[in-house]
Design an enzyme around this catalytic site. Structure first.
Site, PDB file in Angstrom:
ATOM      1  N   LYS A  30      51.898  39.396  29.234  1.00  0.00           N
ATOM      2  CA  LYS A  30      52.013  40.839  29.427  1.00  0.00           C
ATOM      3  C   LYS A  30      52.647  41.139  30.784  1.00  0.00           C
ATOM      4  O   LYS A  30      53.529  42.003  30.900  1.00  0.00           O
ATOM      5  CB  LYS A  30      50.644  41.495  29.357  1.00  0.00           C
ATOM      6  CG  LYS A  30      50.666  43.005  29.654  1.00  0.00           C
ATOM      7  CD  LYS A  30      49.344  43.526  30.156  1.00  0.00           C
ATOM      8  CE  LYS A  30      49.072  43.101  31.590  1.00  0.00           C
ATOM      9  NZ  LYS A  30      47.849  43.712  32.158  1.00  0.00           N
ATOM     10  N   SER A  31      52.204  40.427  31.809  1.00  0.00           N
ATOM     11  CA  SER A  31      52.702  40.693  33.161  1.00  0.00           C
ATOM     12  C   SER A  31      54.205  40.466  33.255  1.00  0.00           C
ATOM     13  O   SER A  31      54.930  41.248  33.871  1.00  0.00           O
ATOM     14  CB  SER A  31      51.973  39.802  34.170  1.00  0.00           C
ATOM     15  OG  SER A  31      50.590  40.070  34.170  1.00  0.00           O
ATOM     16  N   SER A 184      47.031  44.647  43.657  1.00  0.00           N
ATOM     17  CA  SER A 184      48.363  44.180  44.048  1.00  0.00           C
ATOM     18  C   SER A 184      49.456  44.956  43.329  1.00  0.00           C
ATOM     19  O   SER A 184      50.614  44.956  43.760  1.00  0.00           O
ATOM     20  CB  SER A 184      48.496  42.688  43.734  1.00  0.00           C
ATOM     21  OG  SER A 184      48.504  42.470  42.332  1.00  0.00           O
ATOM     22  N   GLN A 185      49.099  45.633  42.226  1.00  0.00           N
ATOM     23  CA  GLN A 185      50.101  46.407  41.479  1.00  0.00           C
ATOM     24  C   GLN A 185      50.693  47.524  42.318  1.00  0.00           C
ATOM     25  O   GLN A 185      51.815  47.967  42.043  1.00  0.00           O
ATOM     26  CB  GLN A 185      49.484  46.974  40.203  1.00  0.00           C
ATOM     27  CG  GLN A 185      49.198  45.928  39.139  1.00  0.00           C
ATOM     28  CD  GLN A 185      48.551  46.508  37.900  1.00  0.00           C
ATOM     29  OE1 GLN A 185      48.205  47.694  37.852  1.00  0.00           O
ATOM     30  NE2 GLN A 185      48.379  45.687  36.880  1.00  0.00           N
ATOM     31  N   SER A 212      45.080  39.215  44.040  1.00  0.00           N
ATOM     32  CA  SER A 212      46.079  38.871  43.010  1.00  0.00           C
ATOM     33  C   SER A 212      47.477  38.656  43.577  1.00  0.00           C
ATOM     34  O   SER A 212      48.474  39.143  43.031  1.00  0.00           O
ATOM     35  CB  SER A 212      46.117  39.949  41.922  1.00  0.00           C
ATOM     36  OG  SER A 212      44.856  40.108  41.324  1.00  0.00           O
ATOM     37  N   GLU A 331      41.616  38.331  37.284  1.00  0.00           N
ATOM     38  CA  GLU A 331      41.591  38.614  35.854  1.00  0.00           C
ATOM     39  C   GLU A 331      40.919  37.503  35.052  1.00  0.00           C
ATOM     40  O   GLU A 331      40.532  37.707  33.898  1.00  0.00           O
ATOM     41  CB  GLU A 331      43.007  38.844  35.329  1.00  0.00           C
ATOM     42  CG  GLU A 331      43.902  37.626  35.380  1.00  0.00           C
ATOM     43  CD  GLU A 331      45.363  37.971  35.126  1.00  0.00           C
ATOM     44  OE1 GLU A 331      45.976  37.292  34.303  1.00  0.00           O
ATOM     45  OE2 GLU A 331      45.875  38.930  35.753  1.00  0.00           O
ATOM     46  N   HIS A 358      38.913  47.872  37.631  1.00  0.00           N
ATOM     47  CA  HIS A 358      39.821  47.457  36.549  1.00  0.00           C
ATOM     48  C   HIS A 358      39.580  48.297  35.298  1.00  0.00           C
ATOM     49  O   HIS A 358      39.096  49.420  35.380  1.00  0.00           O
ATOM     50  CB  HIS A 358      39.657  45.961  36.288  1.00  0.00           C
ATOM     51  CG  HIS A 358      40.501  45.113  37.182  1.00  0.00           C
ATOM     52  ND1 HIS A 358      41.159  43.982  36.766  1.00  0.00           N
ATOM     53  CD2 HIS A 358      40.808  45.260  38.496  1.00  0.00           C
ATOM     54  CE1 HIS A 358      41.824  43.457  37.769  1.00  0.00           C
ATOM     55  NE2 HIS A 358      41.627  44.207  38.841  1.00  0.00           N
ATOM     56  N   ARG A 362      34.178  45.613  35.886  1.00  0.00           N
ATOM     57  CA  ARG A 362      33.936  44.335  35.227  1.00  0.00           C
ATOM     58  C   ARG A 362      32.712  43.605  35.774  1.00  0.00           C
ATOM     59  O   ARG A 362      32.042  42.884  35.035  1.00  0.00           O
ATOM     60  CB  ARG A 362      35.186  43.446  35.330  1.00  0.00           C
ATOM     61  CG  ARG A 362      36.276  43.861  34.355  1.00  0.00           C
ATOM     62  CD  ARG A 362      37.514  43.004  34.454  1.00  0.00           C
ATOM     63  NE  ARG A 362      38.418  43.304  33.338  1.00  0.00           N
ATOM     64  CZ  ARG A 362      39.708  42.955  33.311  1.00  0.00           C
ATOM     65  NH1 ARG A 362      40.233  42.295  34.327  1.00  0.00           N
ATOM     66  NH2 ARG A 362      40.453  43.260  32.263  1.00  0.00           N
ATOM     67  N   LYS A 428      45.073  45.043  23.302  1.00  0.00           N
ATOM     68  CA  LYS A 428      45.736  45.458  24.550  1.00  0.00           C
ATOM     69  C   LYS A 428      46.722  44.403  25.011  1.00  0.00           C
ATOM     70  O   LYS A 428      47.841  44.717  25.444  1.00  0.00           O
ATOM     71  CB  LYS A 428      44.672  45.711  25.630  1.00  0.00           C
ATOM     72  CG  LYS A 428      45.212  46.069  27.003  1.00  0.00           C
ATOM     73  CD  LYS A 428      44.062  46.272  27.970  1.00  0.00           C
ATOM     74  CE  LYS A 428      44.540  46.437  29.407  1.00  0.00           C
ATOM     75  NZ  LYS A 428      45.243  47.703  29.637  1.00  0.00           N
TER      76      LYS A 428
END
Length: 446
Positions: A30-31, A184-185, A212, A331, A358, A362, A428
């Site tokens: 996905k990334s 980090s996004q 991350s 993750e 997240h 979590r 997802k």
């Protein structure tokens, strides 16, 4: 047969009858897929994304780019050429980005964070909305950074979704400070679009921690492969500073790697049952955080061999506790926690306080659900302490979080009577997970 498509339906997690022996082909990352789509949309020429992940997150990304004017043609090739030339492929045709448009981000962090900078380059308003949980996820740092760089954004002062980016067809860019301690996004979001900013960008991370990092390295590598000039701390630059020069991006022909983080539950199955699972096409070199599973799961009792076919992971049926810093690979925490709950000694998972922000919190979710099955998990300031106990059946809630669902499935291998609520949330990033799980288990005990 249980209808697992209903949000509150319970999927009876299968218990393994014996050692799992299987080859599991894991869909694309996905990334990588979502970064590749953004870079291709901003390129100066058409490109290809081959073997992409087709999942809710990647569909949200492609639908959003289409809404802004990008052409994305989905094809299936049966070419007999190179390894990456067969299978599904998306041809991405850049066009003038424009509004008005509405983007549904779902609960996808990559969509809600990577696309507002793209929208700032569009001509016209782009509205961003999503699932209720997306309103709670941190986005303020991206919003404030874009404003510093010249963007006009209407968020009614929330610093969160929903919001509207009023694109002017270009963005000044320049120097910006940002605290990416929560994700980090935030950094990747600014870097991905930076070559199209008039001045490029200089991103300075001001926070005390930066989770991350492999995902930022992935962003940088993919930018460079598309022709961007990027200076990084790893290349001798200033600590926590990234610079991207303005310039055209190349259209690429990219083959997406398998999603190594999504291989986690299948590798865990081999370890817990004393079996062996092969993941084809595991790359010898990668920036994916999931590659850390090779060392982490080996320390917990398994062994692995990287062959020309892929990764062969073998378990002994015994699982050892681990004390590990997961700050760079957060993750992986839900799957590691599930395995640790079945270990023969205590585990401490550190460096993952950011997981509270997240898809769900979590750390709280894992604590509640594992303890609900008889476990002994406590939250620490930055992680979890897991003391193995004899577990029993019960409902394992997922909180619309795909990694919670797969973590529950892992526990279900060794514990009878575990019912996973809303296993469909795995779509997802991992479509058809229940069928993949059943196929893997078909050879158990044979």
């Amino acid at each position: 047969m249980t209808d697992t498509s209903a949000p509150h339906a319970l999927w009876p997690a299968p218990t393994a009858d014996g050692a799992v022996r299987a080859t599991v082909t894991v869909p694309g990352s996905k990334s990588v897929t979502n970064r590749a789509l953004v870079l291709a949309a901003l390129a100066a020429e058409p490109g290809w994304v081959r073997r992409p992940l087709r999942s809710r997150d990647s569909q949200l990304m492609s639908d959003a780019l289409r809404a802004m004017g990008v052409g994305i043609e989905e094809t299936v090739s049966s070419s007999s050429g190179g390894a990456g030339e067969s299978g599904e492929a998306w041809r991405v045709i850049p066009a003038g980005l424009h509004g008005p448009a509405t983007v549904d981000v779902g609960n996808a962090g990559t969509v809600m964070r990577f696309l507002p900078p793209v929208a700032a380059l569009a001509a016209g308003p782009i509205r961003f909305d999503g699932d209720p949980r997306s309103y709670e996820r941190p986005l303020g740092q991206v919003i404030s950074a874009l404003r510093t760089l010249g963007a006009r954004i209407d968020d009614d002062g929330r610093g969160a979704l929903p919001l509207t980016v009023h694109g002017g067809g270009a963005l000044d860019g320049g120097v910006v400070e940002i605290d990416a301690s929560n994700s980090s996004q935030f950094v990747s979001a600014l870097l991905l679009s930076a070559p199209r900013f008039n001045q490029g960008v200089e991103v300075r991370h001001t926070g005390a921690t930066l989770p991350s990092m492999p995902h930022i390295r992935m962003t940088v590598e993919m930018l460079r492969a598309a022709g961007a000039q990027v200076d990084t701390p790893e290349a001798g630059g200033e600590k926590n500073v990234w610079r991207v020069a303005p310039g055209a991006l190349l259209g690429r022909d990219l083959v997406v790697e398998p999603d190594l983080s999504n291989a986690q539950p299948f590798l865990a199955a081999a370890m817990i049952t004393g079996g062996s699972v092969t993941i084809p096409d595991w790359p010898r070199r990668t920036t994916q955080p999931g590659d850390a599973l090779r060392s982490i799961f080996t320390e917990m009792g398994g062994s692995c061999e990287l062959t020309d076919t892929g990764l062969v992971f073998t378990g002994t049926g015994k699982v050892h506790g681990i004390d590990v810093d997961l700050s760079e690979v957060g993750e992986l925490t839900p799957g590691i926690a599930a395995v640790a709950a079945l270990a023969d000694s205590e585990s401490v998972l550190r460096g993952v306080a950011h997981l509270r922000l997240h898809e769900t919190d979590r750390l709280a979710a894992l604590t509640k659900e594992i303890n609900g099955l008889g476990g002994d998990v406590t939250e620490t300031a930055d992680g979890l302490r897991i003391r193995p106990r004899r577990l029993h059946g019960g409902t394992f809630h997922t909180y619309d979080d795909h990694r919670m669902a797969t973590a529950g499935a892992v526990i279900g291998l060794a514990v009878e009577g575990v019912g996973i609520e809303n296993v469909g949330t795995t779509a997802k990033t991992l479509p058809d997970f229940p069928q993949m799980w059943a196929d893997m288990l078909a050879g158990a005990g044979a």
